[in-house]
Enzyme design. Structure first.
Site, PDB file in Angstrom:
ATOM      1  CG  ASP A 119      -2.415  -0.352   0.827  1.00  0.00           C
ATOM      2  OD1 ASP A 119      -2.507  -0.970  -0.126  1.00  0.00           O
ATOM      3  OD2 ASP A 119      -3.077  -0.286   1.901  1.00  0.00           O
ATOM      4  CB  CYS A 178     -23.426 -10.931  -9.250  1.00  0.00           C
ATOM      5  SG  CYS A 178     -23.779 -10.645  -7.568  1.00  0.00           S
ATOM      6  CB  CYS A 181     -21.208  -5.133  -4.318  1.00  0.00           C
ATOM      7  SG  CYS A 181     -20.931  -5.187  -5.948  1.00  0.00           S
ATOM      8  CB  CYS A 185     -22.916   0.328  -2.142  1.00  0.00           C
ATOM      9  SG  CYS A 185     -22.129   1.864  -1.501  1.00  0.00           S
ATOM     10  CB  CYS A 201     -16.341   4.930  -0.688  1.00  0.00           C
ATOM     11  SG  CYS A 201     -15.688   3.434   0.017  1.00  0.00           S
ATOM     12  CB  CYS A 224     -17.748   0.564   4.792  1.00  0.00           C
ATOM     13  SG  CYS A 224     -19.274  -0.136   4.258  1.00  0.00           S
ATOM     14  CB  CYS A 231     -19.337 -10.327  -2.323  1.00  0.00           C
ATOM     15  SG  CYS A 231     -18.893 -11.231  -3.614  1.00  0.00           S
TER      16      CYS A 231
HETATM   17  S1  SF4 Z   1     -16.845   0.298   1.296  1.00  0.00           S
HETATM   18 FE1  SF4 Z   1     -17.719   2.080   0.165  1.00  0.00          FE
HETATM   19  S2  SF4 Z   1     -18.266   1.103  -1.979  1.00  0.00           S
HETATM   20 FE2  SF4 Z   1     -18.080  -0.506  -0.383  1.00  0.00          FE
HETATM   21  S3  SF4 Z   1     -20.212  -0.626   0.473  1.00  0.00           S
HETATM   22 FE3  SF4 Z   1     -18.755   0.585   1.845  1.00  0.00          FE
HETATM   23  S4  SF4 Z   1     -19.405   2.617   1.086  1.00  0.00           S
HETATM   24 FE4  SF4 Z   1     -20.095   1.483  -0.515  1.00  0.00          FE
HETATM   25  S1  SF4 Z   2     -18.310  -8.147  -6.229  1.00  0.00           S
HETATM   26 FE1  SF4 Z   2     -19.428  -9.878  -5.554  1.00  0.00          FE
HETATM   27  S2  SF4 Z   2     -21.480  -8.710  -4.958  1.00  0.00           S
HETATM   28 FE2  SF4 Z   2     -20.324  -7.346  -6.238  1.00  0.00          FE
HETATM   29  S3  SF4 Z   2     -21.055  -7.992  -8.459  1.00  0.00           S
HETATM   30 FE3  SF4 Z   2     -19.015  -9.244  -8.138  1.00  0.00          FE
HETATM   31  S4  SF4 Z   2     -19.955 -11.114  -7.344  1.00  0.00           S
HETATM   32 FE4  SF4 Z   2     -21.633  -9.589  -7.233  1.00  0.00          FE
END
Ligand code: SF4
Ligand code: SF4
Length: 282
Positions: A119, A178, A181, A185, A201, A224, A231
């Site tokens: 990182d 899919c 997510c 979110c 985010c 978060c 997923c």
């Molecule tokens: S980490 Fe960011 S992009 Fe992922 S669910 Fe949380 S707010 Fe949304």
């Molecule tokens: S990251 Fe996971 S939850 Fe998001 S579209 Fe891809 S498979 Fe689905």
């Protein structure tokens, strides 16, 4: 790499990542990097390991799974949530140690001949991880391995030798059909066309740049996990195997009053080895 604690790894030739660089520049031009000015610096190094560390011929990419009991989510209503990667010792420290050990074991005993990246250096680690065959880049913008899911941290070792055989890039995407997510979110930060808008985010707003502007973090104190816990590729992923990723505390033991009254000194004594300290060092 397994001997020092990595779960998955691969080796990539040190060449310029032109396609990934173009996508990154489009993402930046779209105004998606909220107060992340450092991303606009050293772009050529980020996508060219030889520019980052002259003499580099190959990049070894390693991933470690950290999924733990809170990675699958918190009960509704609990509003002092901490992302599950932050419950254990800071992964930057753990991965740096592991990569240095790997360098020694591989015979790179001259420290300046290799570069360890976790990182801290500008390096397109997710693009490299895909090329190293570790997984695909999901719609949540994270690397997803078919066995370990996305609860992984990545580290890279830039080395001055060519490899006899390089890894096969991961070609498929397990995201087809899919979109959980995007729906999950809480702030709509995931662009349907790809990439994250870091202005929205929660992870960015609570970790990278704790904003002085009002922002509803939806009960998250630090990080978060929402776009990971939903997923499907994480549902059957195993918990961490490497003991360095054992949680050192549980957010369930603390309420909002505790966090409101926490002094930097007490934070240091309770959470001093964890990534959570970034919250108290700003
Ligand atoms: S980490 Fe960011 S992009 Fe992922 S669910 Fe949380 S707010 Fe949304
Ligand atoms: S990251 Fe996971 S939850 Fe998001 S579209 Fe891809 S498979 Fe689905």
């Amino acid at each position: 790499m397994a001997a020092v604690g990595f779960d998955v790894w691969g080796v990539v030739p040190a060449v310029e990542l032109s396609d990934a660089k173009r996508r990154f520049e489009q993402w930046l031009a779209g105004g998606n990097a909220y107060r992340l000015d450092y991303l606009e610096r050293n772009i050529h190094k980020r996508f060219d390991p030889q520019a980052l560390h002259p003499g580099t011929r190959s990049v070894i990419v390693g991933a470690v799974g950290y999924k733990n009991h809170l990675s699958e989510g918190y009960e509704a209503g609990f509003d002092c949530r901490v992302a599950s990667y932050a419950l254990s010792r800071d992964y930057h420290d753990s991965l740096r140690e592991m990569l240095r050990q790997a360098a020694q074991m591989l015979g790179f005993t001259e420290p300046k001949s290799v570069k360890v990246c976790v990182d801290s250096a500008p390096l397109a680690e997710k693009s490299l991880a895909r090329l190293a065959g570790i997984g695909w880049i999901g719609r949540n913008s994270l690397i997803i391995n078919p066995r370990l899911g996305s609860f992984m941290v990545l580290g890279e070792l830039l080395v001055p030798e060519e490899c006899d055989e390089y890894s096969e890039p991961y070609g498929e995407s397990g995201c087809v059909g899919c979109g959980r997510c995007l729906l999950r979110c809480p702030t709509g930060a995931i662009n349907p066309q790809g990439g994250i808008n870091t202005t929205l985010c929660i992870s960015n707003r609570t970790v990278e740049r704790a904003s002085e502007e009002p922002f509803d973090t939806r009960g998250w104190l630090f990080g978060c996990d929402e776009c990971q816990s939903c997923c499907p590729h994480n549902a059957s992923a195993p918990h961490y195997r490497n003991p360095r990723f054992e949680p050192t505390f549980s957010p369930l033991d603390y309420d909002s009053e505790f966090w409101a009254n926490l002094t930097p000194e007490e934070a240091e004594s309770r959470f001093g080895t964890t990534p959570l300290m970034r919250r108290f060092k700003k």
